[in-house]
Design a protein around this motif. Structure first.
Motif, PDB file in Angstrom:
ATOM      1  N   THR A 390     -22.749  20.969  -0.846  1.00 45.10           N
ATOM      2  CA  THR A 390     -22.791  21.230   0.590  1.00 45.10           C
ATOM      3  C   THR A 390     -21.548  22.035   0.963  1.00 45.10           C
ATOM      4  N   ILE A 391     -21.574  22.610   2.151  1.00 41.19           N
ATOM      5  CA  ILE A 391     -20.423  23.388   2.608  1.00 41.19           C
ATOM      6  C   ILE A 391     -19.178  22.502   2.700  1.00 41.19           C
ATOM      7  N   GLY A 392     -19.371  21.262   3.135  1.00 34.86           N
ATOM      8  CA  GLY A 392     -18.247  20.329   3.199  1.00 34.86           C
ATOM      9  C   GLY A 392     -17.641  20.080   1.827  1.00 34.86           C
ATOM     10  N   GLN A 393     -18.492  19.939   0.806  1.00 36.36           N
ATOM     11  CA  GLN A 393     -17.998  19.727  -0.557  1.00 36.36           C
ATOM     12  C   GLN A 393     -17.294  20.978  -1.091  1.00 36.36           C
ATOM     13  N   VAL A 394     -17.818  22.160  -0.742  1.00 38.80           N
ATOM     14  CA  VAL A 394     -17.204  23.425  -1.179  1.00 38.80           C
ATOM     15  C   VAL A 394     -15.789  23.548  -0.634  1.00 38.80           C
ATOM     16  N   VAL A 395     -15.638  23.288   0.666  1.00 34.01           N
ATOM     17  CA  VAL A 395     -14.326  23.456   1.308  1.00 34.01           C
ATOM     18  C   VAL A 395     -13.349  22.379   0.838  1.00 34.01           C
ATOM     19  N   ALA A 396     -13.860  21.180   0.576  1.00 34.85           N
ATOM     20  CA  ALA A 396     -12.987  20.073   0.165  1.00 34.85           C
ATOM     21  C   ALA A 396     -12.639  20.107  -1.317  1.00 34.85           C
ATOM     22  N   GLU A 397     -13.342  20.913  -2.098  1.00 32.03           N
ATOM     23  CA  GLU A 397     -13.133  20.916  -3.551  1.00 32.03           C
ATOM     24  C   GLU A 397     -11.674  21.163  -3.954  1.00 32.03           C
ATOM     25  N   PRO A 398     -10.965  22.141  -3.382  1.00 29.86           N
ATOM     26  CA  PRO A 398      -9.555  22.317  -3.776  1.00 29.86           C
ATOM     27  C   PRO A 398      -8.702  21.084  -3.506  1.00 29.86           C
ATOM     28  N   LEU A 399      -9.007  20.372  -2.440  1.00 29.02           N
ATOM     29  CA  LEU A 399      -8.258  19.156  -2.120  1.00 29.02           C
ATOM     30  C   LEU A 399      -8.521  18.067  -3.154  1.00 29.02           C
ATOM     31  N   ARG A 400      -9.771  17.967  -3.613  1.00 28.01           N
ATOM     32  CA  ARG A 400     -10.100  16.973  -4.650  1.00 28.01           C
ATOM     33  C   ARG A 400      -9.435  17.333  -5.974  1.00 28.01           C
ATOM     34  N   VAL A 401      -9.525  18.603  -6.343  1.00 26.17           N
ATOM     35  CA  VAL A 401      -8.958  19.049  -7.619  1.00 26.17           C
ATOM     36  C   VAL A 401      -7.460  18.797  -7.674  1.00 26.17           C
ATOM     37  N   HIS A 402      -6.786  19.045  -6.557  1.00 28.82           N
ATOM     38  CA  HIS A 402      -5.335  18.867  -6.505  1.00 28.82           C
ATOM     39  C   HIS A 402      -4.930  17.469  -6.009  1.00 28.82           C
ATOM     40  N   LYS A 403      -5.935  16.590  -5.863  1.00 31.05           N
ATOM     41  CA  LYS A 403      -5.703  15.191  -5.511  1.00 31.05           C
ATOM     42  C   LYS A 403      -4.887  15.039  -4.225  1.00 31.05           C
ATOM     43  N   ILE A 404      -5.358  15.747  -3.202  1.00 31.41           N
ATOM     44  CA  ILE A 404      -4.696  15.706  -1.896  1.00 31.41           C
ATOM     45  C   ILE A 404      -5.538  14.874  -0.936  1.00 31.41           C
ATOM     46  N   GLY A 405      -4.951  13.798  -0.390  1.00 33.35           N
ATOM     47  CA  GLY A 405      -5.615  12.984   0.614  1.00 33.35           C
ATOM     48  C   GLY A 405      -6.712  12.096   0.069  1.00 33.35           C
ATOM     49  N   ASP A 406      -7.313  11.332   0.984  1.00 34.36           N
ATOM     50  CA  ASP A 406      -8.466  10.491   0.625  1.00 34.36           C
ATOM     51  C   ASP A 406      -9.718  11.088   1.269  1.00 34.36           C
ATOM     52  N   ALA A 407     -10.834  10.400   1.120  1.00 41.93           N
ATOM     53  CA  ALA A 407     -12.107  10.931   1.599  1.00 41.93           C
ATOM     54  C   ALA A 407     -12.079  11.210   3.105  1.00 41.93           C
ATOM     55  N   ALA A 408     -11.474  10.303   3.883  1.00 42.94           N
ATOM     56  CA  ALA A 408     -11.445  10.459   5.338  1.00 42.94           C
ATOM     57  C   ALA A 408     -10.603  11.662   5.759  1.00 42.94           C
ATOM     58  N   THR A 409      -9.412  11.789   5.165  1.00 38.75           N
ATOM     59  CA  THR A 409      -8.552  12.917   5.538  1.00 38.75           C
ATOM     60  C   THR A 409      -9.139  14.244   5.081  1.00 38.75           C
ATOM     61  N   ARG A 410      -9.867  14.233   3.977  1.00 42.00           N
ATOM     62  CA  ARG A 410     -10.512  15.466   3.521  1.00 42.00           C
ATOM     63  C   ARG A 410     -11.625  15.877   4.475  1.00 42.00           C
ATOM     64  N   ARG A 411     -12.399  14.908   4.962  1.00 42.75           N
ATOM     65  CA  ARG A 411     -13.453  15.234   5.921  1.00 42.75           C
ATOM     66  C   ARG A 411     -12.855  15.846   7.185  1.00 42.75           C
ATOM     67  N   LYS A 412     -11.745  15.280   7.644  1.00 41.96           N
ATOM     68  CA  LYS A 412     -11.083  15.832   8.824  1.00 41.96           C
ATOM     69  C   LYS A 412     -10.558  17.242   8.532  1.00 41.96           C
ATOM     70  N   ALA A 413     -10.008  17.441   7.341  1.00 43.53           N
ATOM     71  CA  ALA A 413      -9.498  18.762   6.966  1.00 43.53           C
ATOM     72  C   ALA A 413     -10.631  19.790   6.928  1.00 43.53           C
ATOM     73  N   VAL A 414     -11.800  19.385   6.424  1.00 38.79           N
ATOM     74  CA  VAL A 414     -12.946  20.287   6.373  1.00 38.79           C
ATOM     75  C   VAL A 414     -13.345  20.727   7.773  1.00 38.79           C
ATOM     76  N   THR A 415     -13.407  19.765   8.706  1.00 34.71           N
ATOM     77  CA  THR A 415     -13.753  20.094  10.094  1.00 34.71           C
ATOM     78  C   THR A 415     -12.762  21.087  10.691  1.00 34.71           C
ATOM     79  N   ASP A 416     -11.484  20.851  10.463  1.00 36.19           N
ATOM     80  CA  ASP A 416     -10.456  21.738  11.005  1.00 36.19           C
ATOM     81  C   ASP A 416     -10.542  23.137  10.391  1.00 36.19           C
ATOM     82  N   LEU A 417     -10.784  23.194   9.094  1.00 37.36           N
ATOM     83  CA  LEU A 417     -10.858  24.484   8.413  1.00 37.36           C
ATOM     84  C   LEU A 417     -12.079  25.286   8.856  1.00 37.36           C
ATOM     85  N   LEU A 418     -13.209  24.611   9.031  1.00 41.00           N
ATOM     86  CA  LEU A 418     -14.404  25.303   9.523  1.00 41.00           C
ATOM     87  C   LEU A 418     -14.170  25.845  10.927  1.00 41.00           C
ATOM     88  N   ASP A 419     -13.479  25.066  11.741  1.00 38.97           N
ATOM     89  CA  ASP A 419     -13.164  25.514  13.094  1.00 38.97           C
ATOM     90  C   ASP A 419     -12.267  26.752  13.061  1.00 38.97           C
TER      91      ASP A 419
END
Length: 546
Positions: A390-419
């Protein structure tokens, strides 16, 4: 609304009250509503509008190649006396490529990656009974040369991955022209091409229309190109045609507010610069973030004894907090230089240094830190987004790879980045195939920004975007540069855009830097004949400079 009629010539394509509906997880979506248009023999009609306005869907309808979840829910499409909406699939198979030629927007999804370029053109000729054997080979080589491919006989035996993006697009143009169709559907055919090849291609399309009486439906987000090349222009907005008329009249005196917005957002050689003039916060002296010194890159090419030198002794400097642009024709070495900067390729000579460190020596954690600090946005959003995510998974992938944040903070980061890239938060649940080309490119930009990089390498990153979204992205680039001291290596064939955003520009030809300096100085008073040719080839450059 009343559609202005085509010239008093034989109508080849006639669309009446066309509506298209897609079935999605969010319900029925009407992508095209009550569209009517005519295209006469020998005429070029340009359809302009922002990404998602329905332009490409309209082209898909004419060729009856809608996605599985789409259907023509109303209206007719007449090719001479044949209603294409009622034609059988067998009939359409015979028509596609023969009576209707198509130049699609994205070359990589329309060329077979395991089949040689020449064989793909030969196949098109043989399928439609135009030539066979040696005659088909000879004609394919001629078509490649006609489409602007140099050394066409040697290139005949190469694969798509051995061509640059612009060269791949020229192959598709050669294939579309092979059967000399009655209707030529050109869906953003020059968005990946440099201005000089763009001019060649559009000259060929115009010649086809006048000599063979072909009707050309040109889909573009470039209003200057539409004004220069089309007989008439139709403006699409949210699935509807809101204004249409003779190209010169519509551009000179637009009646609809949306058309006026498109014209205001279109970059020109006289447009006000948007590049920041302020130094990055806290800098006493601007340091060089990335430096290429005498960089060389060579490739072995099938059928050639000597290696091809893609980058030849290039010196380039990117200061912190600045935008450095590289311009030049397709195949000039721009994208290869970008890959050296990203360390996606190792230089065969010279050095590439990031913060003074030779990037070829980086290993382990140091290399990982470099990857985090230097992020790419590639030319082709179709190939750089995983279709299974999904687009959310695409945008969050760098954060997962670099182990930044947890699931909740990544979801918030995705929303901010899309905006940040002008996409609604609801897009996080969609898949790449549900987005337009321009929307996919915005997702790629959002992903690149996820790790807060110091340097973003943008390889034709705005070439697929309509002027309104392009304006938003360029403004976003500048605001991030102001706030964060972000640096950019900006690769583009659009000289008007380069002039707007860059602090320093390098002009490349045949792998070498032939001219560099302040963009205003270079574009106002170019020293090299090659640079003068690039500027002269800009669509509507006289109009936009007025």
């Amino acid at each position: 609304m009343t559609i202005s009629p085509a010239p008093a010539r034989e109508l080849v394509l006639k669309v009446r009250d066309l509506s298209v509906t897609f079935s999605t997880s969010r319900g029925e979506v009407e992508a095209v509503r009550n569209v009517s248009l005519d295209v006469a023999a020998g005429e070029t009609l340009a359809i302009v509008g922002e990404s998602g306005s329905g332009k490409s869907t309209l082209v898909a309808c004419v060729n009856r190649l809608l996605a599985d979840n789409g259907r023509i829910s109303g209206g007719t499409i007449m090719l001479d006396d044949l209603d294409l909406t009622a034609a059988s699939e067998k009939r359409m198979t015979a028509i596609r490529g023969n009576r209707i030629g198509l130049v699609p927007q994205d070359p990589m999804t329309n060329l077979n990656p395991v089949m040689k370029i020449g064989a793909q053109i030969v196949e098109a000729l043989e399928v439609h009974g135009l030539a066979k054997g040696q005659a088909a080979r000879t004609e394919a080589i001629r078509l490649l040369g006609e489409a602007g491919i140099s050394d066409a006989e040697a290139r005949f035996n190469q694969y798509p991955h051995e061509f640059s993006g612009g060269m791949r697009q020229r192959v598709l143009i050669a294939m579309a022209l092979a059967c000399r169709p009655e209707v030529l559907l050109a869906d953003e055919p020059t968005s990946a091409l440099d201005v000089t090849v763009q001019r060649l291609v559009l000259d060929q399309m115009g010649q086809l229309a006048s000599e063979l009486g072909a009707a050309v439906l040109l889909i573009t987000h470039d209003l200057a190109l539409a004004a220069e090349r089309a007989d008439r222009v139709a403006v699409m907005y949210r699935g509807e045609i809101v204004e249409t008329g003779p190209a010169a009249e519509l551009i000179a005196d637009p009646q609809h507010e949306y058309t006026r917005r498109l014209l205001a957002a279109a970059p020109g050689m006289a447009s006000a610069k948007v590049a920041s003039v302020r130094p990055a916060a806290g800098e006493a002296e601007r340091e060089n973030l990335l430096e290429l010194t005498g960089a060389v890159k060579k490739y072995r090419i099938r059928g050639r004894h000597d290696p091809f030198v893609a980058v030849d002794n290039v010196d380039l400097v990117i200061p912190r907090g600045q935008t450095v642009a590289i311009v030049g024709e397709s195949g000039s070495g721009k994208s290869t230089t970008a890959r050296l900067a990203l360390r996606l390729e190792d230089a065969d000579g010279g050095t590439v240094r990031y913060r003074g460190t030779d990037v070829s020596a980086l290993r382990g954690k140091e290399l990982m830190a470099f990857r985090r600090s230097v992020q790419p946005v590639f030319q082709n959003p179709y190939g750089s987004l995983d279709p299974r995510y999904t687009i959310g998974q695409v945008v969050a992938e760098p954060l997962r790879v670099h182990k930044i944040g947890d699931a909740a903070t990544r979801r918030k980061a995705v929303t901010d980045l899309l905006d940040q890239v002008a996409l609604p938060a609801s897009f996080a649940d969609r898949y790449p195939h549900e987005l337009s080309g321009g929307q996919r490119q915005r997702v790629a930009i959002a992903r690149a920004l996820a790790l807060n990089p110091e340097l973003v390498v943008m390889d034709e990153a705005v070439s697929a975007l309509d002027v309104l979204v392009q304006e938003q992205i360029l403004d976003l680039m500048v605001s991030l540069q102001d706030e964060l001291g972000l640096s950019y290596l900006f690769i583009s064939h659009d000289l008007a855009v380069v002039r707007l955003v860059s602090h320093h520009v390098y002009v490349m030809s045949a792998g070498q830097v032939v001219e560099s300096g302040d963009p205003d100085t270079i574009f106002r008073s170019p020293r090299e004949e090659y640079t003068k040719q690039l500027i002269a080839a800009i669509p509507g450059h006289t109009l936009t400079a007025a």
